[in-house]
Design a protein around this motif. Structure first.
Motif, mmCIF file in Angstrom:
data_model
loop_
_atom_site.group_PDB
_atom_site.id
_atom_site.type_symbol
_atom_site.label_atom_id
_atom_site.label_comp_id
_atom_site.label_asym_id
_atom_site.label_seq_id
_atom_site.Cartn_x
_atom_site.Cartn_y
_atom_site.Cartn_z
ATOM 1 N N ALA A 1 57.162 19.483 40.365
ATOM 2 C CA ALA A 1 56.111 20.450 40.038
ATOM 3 C C ALA A 1 56.708 21.493 39.101
ATOM 4 C CB ALA A 1 55.564 21.094 41.307
ATOM 5 N N TRP A 2 56.537 21.282 37.819
ATOM 6 C CA TRP A 2 57.159 22.153 36.830
ATOM 7 C C TRP A 2 56.341 23.427 36.631
ATOM 8 C CZ3 TRP A 2 61.951 21.081 35.325
ATOM 9 C CH2 TRP A 2 62.398 19.755 35.383
ATOM 10 N N THR A 3 57.047 24.545 36.458
ATOM 11 C CA THR A 3 56.421 25.830 36.131
ATOM 12 C C THR A 3 57.067 26.395 34.876
ATOM 13 O OG1 THR A 3 57.967 27.021 37.568
ATOM 14 C CG2 THR A 3 55.871 26.324 38.542
ATOM 15 N N SER A 4 56.385 27.312 34.227
ATOM 16 C CA SER A 4 56.854 27.862 32.947
ATOM 17 C C SER A 4 57.973 28.887 33.164
ATOM 18 C CB SER A 4 55.689 28.520 32.213
ATOM 19 O OG SER A 4 56.133 29.140 31.027
ATOM 20 N N ARG B 1 52.305 19.158 32.055
ATOM 21 C CA ARG B 1 52.592 18.529 33.347
ATOM 22 C C ARG B 1 52.133 17.074 33.324
ATOM 23 N NH1 ARG B 1 51.090 23.744 34.001
ATOM 24 N NH2 ARG B 1 52.546 25.100 35.142
ATOM 25 N N MET C 1 61.140 25.379 31.368
ATOM 26 C CA MET C 1 60.382 25.120 32.586
ATOM 27 C C MET C 1 61.346 24.886 33.741
ATOM 28 S SD MET C 1 58.868 21.305 31.814
ATOM 29 C CE MET C 1 59.922 19.853 31.699
ATOM 30 N N GLU D 1 66.297 24.194 36.184
ATOM 31 C CA GLU D 1 65.695 24.799 35.001
ATOM 32 C C GLU D 1 66.170 24.074 33.749
ATOM 33 O OE1 GLU D 1 65.194 29.504 36.370
ATOM 34 O OE2 GLU D 1 66.702 28.919 34.884
#
Length: 207
Positions: free
Chosen positions: A75-78, A86, A102, A177
């Motif tokens: 679950a990638w986030t910025s 995504r 990300m 990261e």
């Protein structure tokens, strides 16, 4: 002593005469009796085999193999305001000159003193792109110990990157990261096949 013209042999010495029809019927009757005897014998044997106590039960059908398990996508986030795609593979595009990329959190729980390794494949839309891959500990939204490795992507092909980290703090989880540092050419970076596992091949000293 002579025999008169009307002499007949005693009844018990007289030959028995049977017609052809009687003989044929007698033979058919014997065949029928034999067939009935065979059928009854088979029925008794089958009944004894099925009802015999202690007889081995037939082997149950083999169980179907369990379906192959697959690792769920991260679950990638910025990071730093990058635009994250995504998809599979996932990717990001920087929107400014700063450190952008990300992150994927909650990849594995940490045991202090144990070494973990994160492996992934990366590629960039521009040759000569520099990316930084960090394996770090997080808890409650806070960052703790981390290890970072830089990778120069000379072309647009996939490159495998690995970074190892020795866990320091109990109760934390690992995160990964992937960042374009300030000064690196602005490019779209794709990431695939991310794995985080305990490693028995890396040895890192604390301090």
């Amino acid at each position: 002593m002579g025999r008169g013209p009307n002499w007949h042999p005693p009844r018990h010495l007289a030959s028995v005469r049977r017609s052809r029809t009687d003989a044929r019927e007698h033979l058919v009757a014997e065949w029928l009796l034999a067939a009935v005897a065979i059928v009854l014998t088979i029925a008794v044997l089958v009944g004894q085999m099925l009802g015999r106590p202690g007889a081995p039960a037939p082997d149950p059908p083999a169980a179907a193999p369990p379906p192959e398990t697959t690792r769920p996508p991260a679950a990638w986030t910025s990071v730093g305001g990058a635009r994250v795609e995504r998809t599979v593979p996932a990717g990001f595009t920087p929107t400014g000159p700063g450190n952008q990329g990300m992150a994927a959190a909650g990849m594995a729980g940490c045991t202090p003193g144990r070494v973990y390794a994160a492996t992934l494949r990366v590629r960039a839309s521009q040759p000569g792109t520099l990316v930084q891959v960090t394996l770090l500990e997080v808890a409650g939204g806070r960052r703790f110990a981390a290890d970072t490795i830089g990778a120069l992507l000379p072309d647009r092909g996939w490159r495998r990157v690995e970074v190892a980290h020795e866990a320091q703090r109990p109760g934390t989880a690992l995160a990964v990261e992937v960042v374009l540092p300030r000064g690196s050419p602005r490019a779209t970076v794709m990431v695939d096949d991310l794995r985080v596992e305990a490693s028995a091949t890396h040895r890192i000293r604390s301090g």
